[in-house]
Write a protein that holds these residues in place. Structure first.
Motif, short mmCIF file in Angstrom:
data_model
loop_
_atom_site.label_atom_id
_atom_site.label_comp_id
_atom_site.label_asym_id
_atom_site.label_seq_id
_atom_site.Cartn_x
_atom_site.Cartn_y
_atom_site.Cartn_z
N LYS A 129 -3.41 -1.75 -21.66
CA LYS A 129 -3.55 -0.38 -21.21
C LYS A 129 -4.22 -0.37 -19.83
O LYS A 129 -3.82 0.69 -19.05
N GLY A 130 -5.12 -1.13 -19.52
CA GLY A 130 -5.74 -1.29 -18.30
C GLY A 130 -4.64 -1.50 -17.06
O GLY A 130 -4.65 -0.93 -15.93
N ILE A 131 -3.61 -2.46 -17.39
CA ILE A 131 -2.64 -2.67 -16.50
C ILE A 131 -1.74 -1.63 -16.35
O ILE A 131 -1.34 -1.11 -15.14
N TYR A 132 -1.43 -0.73 -17.34
CA TYR A 132 -0.61 0.34 -17.49
C TYR A 132 -1.18 1.37 -16.35
O TYR A 132 -0.42 2.06 -15.50
N ARG A 133 -2.65 1.66 -16.65
CA ARG A 133 -3.50 2.50 -15.86
C ARG A 133 -3.37 2.25 -14.41
O ARG A 133 -3.22 3.08 -13.83
N ALA A 134 -3.37 1.19 -14.32
CA ALA A 134 -3.56 0.38 -12.74
C ALA A 134 -2.13 0.81 -12.25
O ALA A 134 -2.16 1.30 -11.12
N ILE A 135 -1.21 0.46 -12.60
CA ILE A 135 0.27 0.73 -12.29
C ILE A 135 0.46 2.17 -11.96
O ILE A 135 1.00 2.69 -10.98
N GLU A 136 -0.05 3.07 -13.00
CA GLU A 136 0.15 4.58 -12.95
C GLU A 136 -0.51 4.99 -11.57
O GLU A 136 -0.07 5.88 -11.01
N LEU A 137 -1.93 4.53 -11.34
CA LEU A 137 -2.55 5.02 -10.26
C LEU A 137 -1.81 4.57 -8.97
O LEU A 137 -1.96 5.53 -8.16
N ILE A 138 -1.32 3.52 -9.03
CA ILE A 138 -0.73 3.18 -7.67
C ILE A 138 0.67 3.97 -7.47
O ILE A 138 0.79 4.27 -6.33
N ASP A 139 1.21 4.21 -8.54
CA ASP A 139 2.47 5.07 -8.63
C ASP A 139 2.04 6.35 -8.09
O ASP A 139 3.08 6.87 -7.14
N LEU A 140 1.26 6.98 -8.38
CA LEU A 140 0.64 8.33 -8.01
C LEU A 140 0.40 8.30 -6.41
O LEU A 140 0.56 9.39 -5.80
N HIS A 141 -0.15 7.26 -5.82
CA HIS A 141 -0.32 7.16 -4.48
C HIS A 141 0.58 6.36 -3.74
O HIS A 141 0.44 5.78 -2.77
N ALA A 142 1.87 6.16 -4.26
CA ALA A 142 2.71 5.10 -3.53
C ALA A 142 3.30 5.54 -2.27
O ALA A 142 3.34 4.86 -1.51
N GLN A 143 3.14 6.83 -1.77
CA GLN A 143 3.48 7.48 -0.58
C GLN A 143 2.36 7.01 0.42
O GLN A 143 2.96 6.63 1.62
N GLU A 144 1.36 6.82 0.19
CA GLU A 144 0.12 6.32 0.94
C GLU A 144 0.42 4.96 1.12
O GLU A 144 -0.46 4.19 1.86
N ALA A 145 0.99 3.99 0.22
CA ALA A 145 0.62 2.65 0.24
C ALA A 145 1.49 1.98 1.21
O ALA A 145 2.78 2.41 1.84
N SER A 146 1.13 0.70 1.69
CA SER A 146 1.96 0.04 2.77
C SER A 146 3.16 -0.71 2.13
O SER A 146 3.04 -0.66 0.92
N PHE A 147 3.93 -1.07 3.09
CA PHE A 147 5.02 -1.74 2.68
C PHE A 147 4.87 -3.03 1.84
O PHE A 147 5.37 -3.22 0.79
N GLU A 148 3.65 -3.60 2.28
CA GLU A 148 3.34 -4.89 1.60
C GLU A 148 2.65 -4.65 0.25
O GLU A 148 3.32 -5.28 -0.73
N GLU A 149 2.15 -3.58 -0.02
CA GLU A 149 1.58 -3.17 -1.38
C GLU A 149 2.81 -2.83 -2.12
O GLU A 149 2.54 -3.17 -3.24
N LYS A 150 3.76 -1.98 -1.71
CA LYS A 150 4.99 -1.88 -2.61
C LYS A 150 5.48 -2.90 -3.10
O LYS A 150 5.94 -2.86 -3.97
N GLU A 151 5.76 -3.81 -2.00
CA GLU A 151 6.50 -5.24 -2.34
C GLU A 151 5.78 -5.92 -3.52
O GLU A 151 6.45 -6.40 -4.39
#
Length: 883
Positions: free
Chosen positions: A155-177
């Protein structure tokens, strides 16, 4: 004096024959006592460096370094390998801690990945730019890390990925990779568990932002075990403890990993096992083959029994002599038993065949008369053969090659024992088993029937001689191409665990097997030596204990402190949550599958994998969660510890801050340092590169030592000993031939087959790629000392025979054939040893003895036939010219 000696020997042999039932119990009692003594006193030392004299300068430098740093003398490297970083790290950490608690088994234990000094200060050892990049990645991943720290489950992994997906536009290319690769890895794990396959462990280090370090799956623990030198396996207790502890960890922690061993302790331990196994198998096989050949050659099981009993009792006496004279066996002298069997049986066959021949010719003579006549006719060549064989072994005694020198002492004394046993014990046994008239009546009327080979030698001696000289000429052209390989590692059993483990480390440049070592009086001198050697093209790296101190701490401090300020609060909350219920886990998987359907941030592969398992049994879902999370808590803990460096507040760090377990290997109390130097080339596959590396280092620092120096300089000393011993053996043989045959021509005729056999041996070794090494170097000197006896036997018999043909049909060639075959069987059995050094020695001796057998029984008789034909023509010409 010679006639008196012969009569004395014959008298002693006859007395032993007469009182056989008294001589045999005395011999058995003596053999029993010496066997008991040997069992208590005889030890085994397989160190290749100890086979070289201690007064040599490179040995003195080595011993001085080991005296100052005694823990470097015997090192056991434990290698823990698993399918993932986490598995290997956890297993090696538990094993490391268990070893540290056993002071009774280990003098010192060190493993950098598990030392708090290196764990906490790991960031300080990285370059500033690398730390900046890593810090930026960590700060960017902070929401992801914080979520995982609070909730260590699916559940923690799912929430962490959900959080990143919500801010995907602000993430760097390396973070998206990184997130895309993480999702890909999770999908692979899900599919593998779903299909019943073993899933890989996710590389959480990379997912947390660290792209700069390869995630290794192998960890090394360096130790100095307590050794029990009263045992043939001194490190057995330490190795057994590690093995048993590893099995316990596997069972209790449910971890899949393997334990390997390297270092000189493990290599020598396995080498001793392979040497003992090889010597045992070779000795047993040699006895069986020799017994078969003796029965075949003597045509009498009674006579064969006499020879074998005399041989066995002589071997036991020689073992006791070895214990008294030397006290231990080395890598080469372990072959003394097989050498004794091969050589000692020669005397017995010669005497027995002559005794049988005399019995056939004079059946009405008493047993004492037959034995007396046999000893009288055979004593001189038998004595000369014993002296020549002993001379070949003793030729190495004055050299600095201690390994061969010790074999020379043992084998030389063993030959004396064999000679005495065959002139005392063997006659006693013959009187017990082969005395009755019924035994004589059963003997075959003829010992050597004429064969096509005899006829070909008689009628075509010039053709045979021409072929022999042609073979010798071709062989001489090949001799310059003969190669050497004196790397001790080449001699070890390739199937042993320590060799396999060391080979793996060598492939990845993680082994210190070819590291040179230099003793420096202080840190300043160590740094000077390091700078000097680092400039050499033959040197890859030169390092000292100072290299374990971080530099530029002040410039790295702000970066690490800022990162720690942002991440530590989250990491300090690393939770060990109550497990999710089955329904919570199933619902999380369904929600996650919906999340991955998002067009911009979703991962179709992960979405399909999650959809395929959402209705599976709860146990499958639990297995998937465990497989995904495997390794994450360990990585979070290591990240937390690395952000709290203990040295962060210091401007400079003293060597004394280093762990004591590391300092014991490289820093002495009086300030002495060790500089370790590694070659730039892959020297394992190139003796020439190893030589260049050693010469380059020693030209700058003559006191350099270590395994590569001992290998290269040891090779030079052994080759020097080989030349010295070979020269002594050849000179000894020539002088012996001149004194025994008392004719220059006969001496040359006896020596030519030896020279031809030597060139043939080298040519065959070149053809089959059998290089000269520490062990098989004994073959050529022994070829001359052993092979000369065949020439002495033949030429001595030729002088009393009516013709060369009569000589070839007598018992002498048969005795030579079977005594040589028994020697070949004895030496050749060594070729089956799992120890490559022993096997190469056996193979080289097999080739050498077969070569000298062929040249002695074919080439030498052809030369003698040519001489006989020449004398006949000369006599005929003289007779026809006489009026």
């Amino acid at each position: 004096m010679s006639a008196l000696y012969t009569r004395s020997i014959a008298a002693i042999a006859t007395w032993c024959y007469r009182y056989g039932w008294f001589v045999l119990p005395v011999a058995v009692a003596a053999a029993s006592f010496t066997t008991y003594f040997a069992a208590k006193e005889l030890t085994l030392n397989t160190s290749t460096s100890d086979m070289l004299a201690e007064h040599l300068d490179f040995r003195r430098h080595s011993e001085r370094l080991k005296k100052i740093f005694p823990l470097t003398r015997d090192v056991l490297v434990v290698v823990v390998s698993g399918e993932s970083f986490t598995t290997s790290y956890k297993a090696s950490r538990l094993l490391y801690r268990a070893m540290r608690e056993r002071d009774d088994l280990f003098l010192n234990v060190f493993s950098a990945p598990h030392e708090p000094y290196f764990i906490n200060n790991s960031l300080l050892f990285r370059d500033k730019d690398d730390i900046i990049d890593y810090s930026d990645a960590l700060i960017e991943a902070q929401p992801f890390i914080a979520t995982l720290s609070r909730d260590n489950n699916i559940k923690g992994i799912y929430r962490a990925i959900e959080l990143i997906d919500l801010h995907a536009q602000e993430a760097s290319f390396e973070e998206k990779e990184r997130i895309y690769e993480l999702k890909q890895d999770i999908a692979t794990v899900v599919r593998d568990v779903h299909d019943g396959h073993k899933p890989p462990t996710i590389n959480w280090r990379k997912s947390l932002g660290d792209d700069s370090i390869h995630e290794g799956t192998r960890f090394l623990i360096i130790s100095s075990p307590q050794l029990d030198f009263s045992s043939l396996t001194p490190a057995k207790d330490a190795i057994d403890f590690i093995t048993q502890e590893g099995m316990r960890i596997k069972k209790e922690e449910a971890l899949e990993f393997e334990i390997g061993f390297s270092g000189n302790v493990a290599l020598e331990e396995d080498e001793k096992a392979s040497v003992i196994q090889g010597a045992s198998v070779a000795g047993l096989l040699a006895l069986v083959l020799v017994a078969f050949l003796v029965i075949r050659g003597l045509h009498s099981w009674r006579a064969a029994l006499c020879v074998m009993l005399s041989l066995m009792l002589g071997l036991l006496l020689t073992t006791g002599y070895a214990a008294a004279a030397i006290g231990h066996l080395n890598l080469i002298s372990t072959a003394f038993a097989v050498l004794f069997i091969g050589i000692g049986v020669d005397f017995g066959i010669q005497l027995c065949l002559r005794y049988l021949e005399t019995s056939i010719e004079n059946p009405k003579h008493t047993g004492e008369q037959r034995l007396h006549d046999s000893v009288i006719s055979l004593e001189r060549p038998l004595t000369l053969a014993a002296i020549s064989a002993a001379g070949g072994f003793l030729a190495f005694v004055p050299t600095d090659y201690v390994g061969m020198s010790e074999l020379g002492v043992i084998a030389g004394g063993g030959l004396a024992i064999a000679y005495i046993a065959n002139l005392t014990l063997l006659p006693a046994l013959l009187s017990i088993f082969c005395r009755k008239a019924s035994f004589i009546a059963k003997l075959p009327p003829e010992t050597t029937p004429e064969t096509p080979i005899h006829r070909f030698i008689e009628h075509h001696p010039v053709a045979l001689t021409s072929i022999g000289f042609l073979i010798m000429s071709v062989s001489l052209l090949v001799v310059p191409h003969y190669k050497t390989n004196f790397d001790p590692f080449y001699l070890y059993d390739p199937e042993s665990l320590s060799v396999k483990t060391t080979l793996t480390l060598l492939e990845d440049r993680e082994s210190q097997l070819y590291a040179a070592q230099i003793l420096a009086k202080d840190e300043k001198e160590a740094q000077t030596i390091k700078d000097t050697l680092h400039a050499l093209p033959e040197v890859s790296v030169a390092h000292t204990i100072s290299d374990f101190l971080p530099n530029n701490i002040a410039t790295k401090r702000p970066i690490i402190e800022e990162t720690a300020f942002l991440l530590l609060p989250s990491l300090e909350l690393i939770a060990h949550n109550d497990p999710l219920s089955s329904e919570q886990r199933r619902q999380t998987i369904k929600d996650w599958a919906e999340l991955e359907r998002a067009p911009q941030t979703g991962h179709p592969g992960l979405q399909q994998a999650l959809d395929s398992i959402k209705d599976r049994h709860a146990s499958v879902l639990l297995s998937i969660e465990e497989a995904i999370l495997r390794g994450l808590p360990t990585q979070l803990e290591l990240l937390r510890d690395s952000l709290q460096p203990t040295l962060i507040g210091k401007s400079s760090v003293s060597i004394q801050a280093l762990p004591k377990s590391l300092r014991l290997f490289s820093l002495a109390d009086d300030g002495f340092n060790i500089v370790t130097v590694l070659p730039s080339a892959d020297v394992r596959h190139s003796p020439e590169e190893l030589t260049r590396f050693v010469d380059a280092v020693r030209n700058e620092i003559p006191s350099a030592t270590g395994p590569p120096v001992i290998t290269v300089e040891g090779k030079r000393e052994v080759l020097r000993a080989f030349v010295e011993a070979g020269t002594l053996a050849i000179c000894f043989v020539l002088i012996l031939l001149l004194l025994s045959l008392r004719a220059v021509v006969d001496s040359i005729l006896a020596f030519l087959p030896l020279f031809m056999a030597a060139t043939m041996t080298v040519a065959i070794a070149v053809a089959i790629n059998l290089p000269l090494n520490f062990a098989n170097i004994i073959a050529l000197p022994l070829l001359f000392s052993l092979g000369v006896s065949y020439g002495i036997y033949l030429l001595s018999r030729e002088r009393t025979a009516a013709s060369v043909k009569a000589m070839m049909l007598s018992s002498t060639p048969r005795a030579i054939l079977y005594s040589a075959l028994t020697t070949v069987a004895g030496f050749g059995s060594l070729a089956l040893s799992p120890h490559r050094g022993t096997a190469s020695m056996g193979l080289m001796l097999l080739i050498a003895l077969l070569s000298v057998l062929i040249t002695s029984l074919i080439f030498l008789p052809a030369l003698l036939q040519i001489r006989e034909n020449y004398r006949k023509r000369k006599q005929n010409k003289r007779a026809t010219s006489t009026p």
